[in-house]
Write a protein that holds these residues in place. Structure first.
Motif, PDB file in Angstrom:
ATOM      1  N   VAL A 152       0.425  -1.413   0.164  1.00  0.00           N
ATOM      2  CA  VAL A 152       0.320  -0.061   0.152  1.00  0.00           C
ATOM      3  C   VAL A 152       1.024   1.391   0.075  1.00  0.00           C
ATOM      4  O   VAL A 152       0.137   1.745  -0.627  1.00  0.00           O
ATOM      5  CB  VAL A 152      -1.217   0.183   1.427  1.00  0.00           C
ATOM      6  N   GLY A 153       1.734   1.442   0.937  1.00  0.00           N
ATOM      7  CA  GLY A 153       2.867   2.427   1.050  1.00  0.00           C
ATOM      8  C   GLY A 153       3.120   2.488  -0.153  1.00  0.00           C
ATOM      9  O   GLY A 153       3.550   3.986  -1.499  1.00  0.00           O
ATOM     10  N   GLU A 154       3.946   1.373  -1.164  1.00  0.00           N
ATOM     11  CA  GLU A 154       4.068   1.155  -2.483  1.00  0.00           C
ATOM     12  C   GLU A 154       3.361   2.727  -3.068  1.00  0.00           C
ATOM     13  O   GLU A 154       3.475   2.842  -4.275  1.00  0.00           O
ATOM     14  CB  GLU A 154       5.485   0.696  -3.280  1.00  0.00           C
ATOM     15  N   LEU A 155       2.853   1.383  -3.365  1.00  0.00           N
ATOM     16  CA  LEU A 155       1.642   2.425  -4.120  1.00  0.00           C
ATOM     17  C   LEU A 155       0.638   3.850  -3.594  1.00  0.00           C
ATOM     18  O   LEU A 155       0.773   4.127  -4.466  1.00  0.00           O
ATOM     19  CB  LEU A 155       0.268   1.353  -4.220  1.00  0.00           C
ATOM     20  N   ILE A 207      -6.542   1.969  -4.611  1.00  0.00           N
ATOM     21  CA  ILE A 207      -5.941   0.672  -4.019  1.00  0.00           C
ATOM     22  C   ILE A 207      -7.071  -0.617  -3.521  1.00  0.00           C
ATOM     23  O   ILE A 207      -6.711  -0.863  -3.577  1.00  0.00           O
ATOM     24  CB  ILE A 207      -5.045   1.403  -2.531  1.00  0.00           C
ATOM     25  N   SER A 208      -7.857  -0.147  -2.580  1.00  0.00           N
ATOM     26  CA  SER A 208      -9.018  -0.687  -2.248  1.00  0.00           C
ATOM     27  C   SER A 208      -9.506  -1.617  -3.494  1.00  0.00           C
ATOM     28  O   SER A 208     -10.008  -2.818  -2.780  1.00  0.00           O
ATOM     29  CB  SER A 208     -10.147   0.210  -1.659  1.00  0.00           C
ATOM     30  N   TRP A 209      -9.943  -1.163  -4.655  1.00  0.00           N
ATOM     31  CA  TRP A 209     -11.228  -1.923  -5.478  1.00  0.00           C
ATOM     32  C   TRP A 209      -9.002  -2.714  -6.155  1.00  0.00           C
ATOM     33  O   TRP A 209      -9.633  -4.058  -6.188  1.00  0.00           O
ATOM     34  CB  TRP A 209     -11.245  -1.010  -6.431  1.00  0.00           C
ATOM     35  N   GLN A 210      -8.247  -2.671  -6.295  1.00  0.00           N
ATOM     36  CA  GLN A 210      -7.074  -3.160  -6.888  1.00  0.00           C
ATOM     37  C   GLN A 210      -7.048  -4.625  -5.587  1.00  0.00           C
ATOM     38  O   GLN A 210      -6.752  -5.677  -6.463  1.00  0.00           O
ATOM     39  CB  GLN A 210      -6.201  -2.444  -7.334  1.00  0.00           C
ATOM     40  N   LEU A 211      -6.657  -4.590  -5.007  1.00  0.00           N
ATOM     41  CA  LEU A 211      -6.456  -5.198  -3.628  1.00  0.00           C
ATOM     42  C   LEU A 211      -7.623  -6.218  -2.848  1.00  0.00           C
ATOM     43  O   LEU A 211      -7.539  -6.816  -1.897  1.00  0.00           O
ATOM     44  CB  LEU A 211      -5.587  -4.558  -2.629  1.00  0.00           C
ATOM     45  N   GLY A 212      -9.075  -5.344  -3.089  1.00  0.00           N
ATOM     46  CA  GLY A 212      -9.813  -5.874  -2.720  1.00  0.00           C
ATOM     47  C   GLY A 212     -10.192  -6.430  -1.571  1.00  0.00           C
ATOM     48  O   GLY A 212     -10.854  -6.627  -0.631  1.00  0.00           O
ATOM     49  N   ILE A 213      -9.553  -4.598  -0.965  1.00  0.00           N
ATOM     50  CA  ILE A 213     -10.074  -4.472   0.372  1.00  0.00           C
ATOM     51  C   ILE A 213     -10.424  -3.179   1.094  1.00  0.00           C
ATOM     52  O   ILE A 213     -10.827  -2.456  -0.103  1.00  0.00           O
ATOM     53  CB  ILE A 213      -9.159  -5.014   1.085  1.00  0.00           C
ATOM     54  N   VAL A 258      -7.152   0.560   3.980  1.00  0.00           N
ATOM     55  CA  VAL A 258      -5.812   1.078   3.444  1.00  0.00           C
ATOM     56  C   VAL A 258      -5.173   2.213   4.346  1.00  0.00           C
ATOM     57  O   VAL A 258      -4.045   2.151   3.894  1.00  0.00           O
ATOM     58  CB  VAL A 258      -6.819   1.711   1.803  1.00  0.00           C
ATOM     59  N   LEU A 259      -6.538   3.146   4.792  1.00  0.00           N
ATOM     60  CA  LEU A 259      -6.145   3.627   5.623  1.00  0.00           C
ATOM     61  C   LEU A 259      -5.245   3.789   6.970  1.00  0.00           C
ATOM     62  O   LEU A 259      -4.518   3.738   6.809  1.00  0.00           O
ATOM     63  CB  LEU A 259      -6.997   4.838   6.109  1.00  0.00           C
ATOM     64  N   ARG A 260      -5.890   1.399   7.266  1.00  0.00           N
ATOM     65  CA  ARG A 260      -5.148   1.843   8.410  1.00  0.00           C
ATOM     66  C   ARG A 260      -3.678   1.388   8.200  1.00  0.00           C
ATOM     67  O   ARG A 260      -2.620   1.619   8.791  1.00  0.00           O
ATOM     68  CB  ARG A 260      -5.892   0.644   8.962  1.00  0.00           C
ATOM     69  N   LEU A 261      -3.407   0.590   7.045  1.00  0.00           N
ATOM     70  CA  LEU A 261      -2.248   0.640   6.523  1.00  0.00           C
ATOM     71  C   LEU A 261      -1.018   1.581   6.449  1.00  0.00           C
ATOM     72  O   LEU A 261      -0.105   1.539   6.201  1.00  0.00           O
ATOM     73  CB  LEU A 261      -2.089  -0.688   4.951  1.00  0.00           C
ATOM     74  N   ARG A 262      -1.844   2.594   5.485  1.00  0.00           N
ATOM     75  CA  ARG A 262      -0.518   3.548   5.438  1.00  0.00           C
ATOM     76  C   ARG A 262      -0.663   4.409   6.851  1.00  0.00           C
ATOM     77  O   ARG A 262       1.407   4.802   6.440  1.00  0.00           O
ATOM     78  CB  ARG A 262      -1.912   4.911   4.487  1.00  0.00           C
ATOM     79  N   GLN A 263      -1.240   4.449   7.703  1.00  0.00           N
ATOM     80  CA  GLN A 263      -1.010   4.392   9.191  1.00  0.00           C
ATOM     81  C   GLN A 263       0.417   3.842   9.625  1.00  0.00           C
ATOM     82  O   GLN A 263       1.272   4.821  10.325  1.00  0.00           O
ATOM     83  CB  GLN A 263      -2.180   4.756   9.486  1.00  0.00           C
TER      84      GLN A 263
END
Length: 51
Positions: free
Chosen positions: A5-8, A18-24, A29-34
């Motif tokens: 997620v960070g690289e994206l 990102i959410s759509w592509q990774l199916g999450i 996504v926000l939690r992983l960015r944090q």
């Protein structure tokens, strides 16, 4: 997953894409960015340089 997620995000992708592509959820996504943000601040994961 946080690193992916960070690289994206670093490459300019939006959370919805990102959410759509990774199916999450967008919340996930926000939690992983944090997580990546905290790791960068602490120097655990080097910040990517844009070329």
């Amino acid at each position: 997953m946080a690193q992916i997620v960070g690289e994206l995000v670093d490459s300019g992708m939006r959370d919805a894409w990102i959410s759509w592509q990774l199916g999450i959820s967008r919340d996930e996504v926000l939690r992983l960015r944090q997580i990546v943000g905290v790791q960068k601040v602490k120097g655990i994961v080097p910040a990517r340089r844009r070329t």
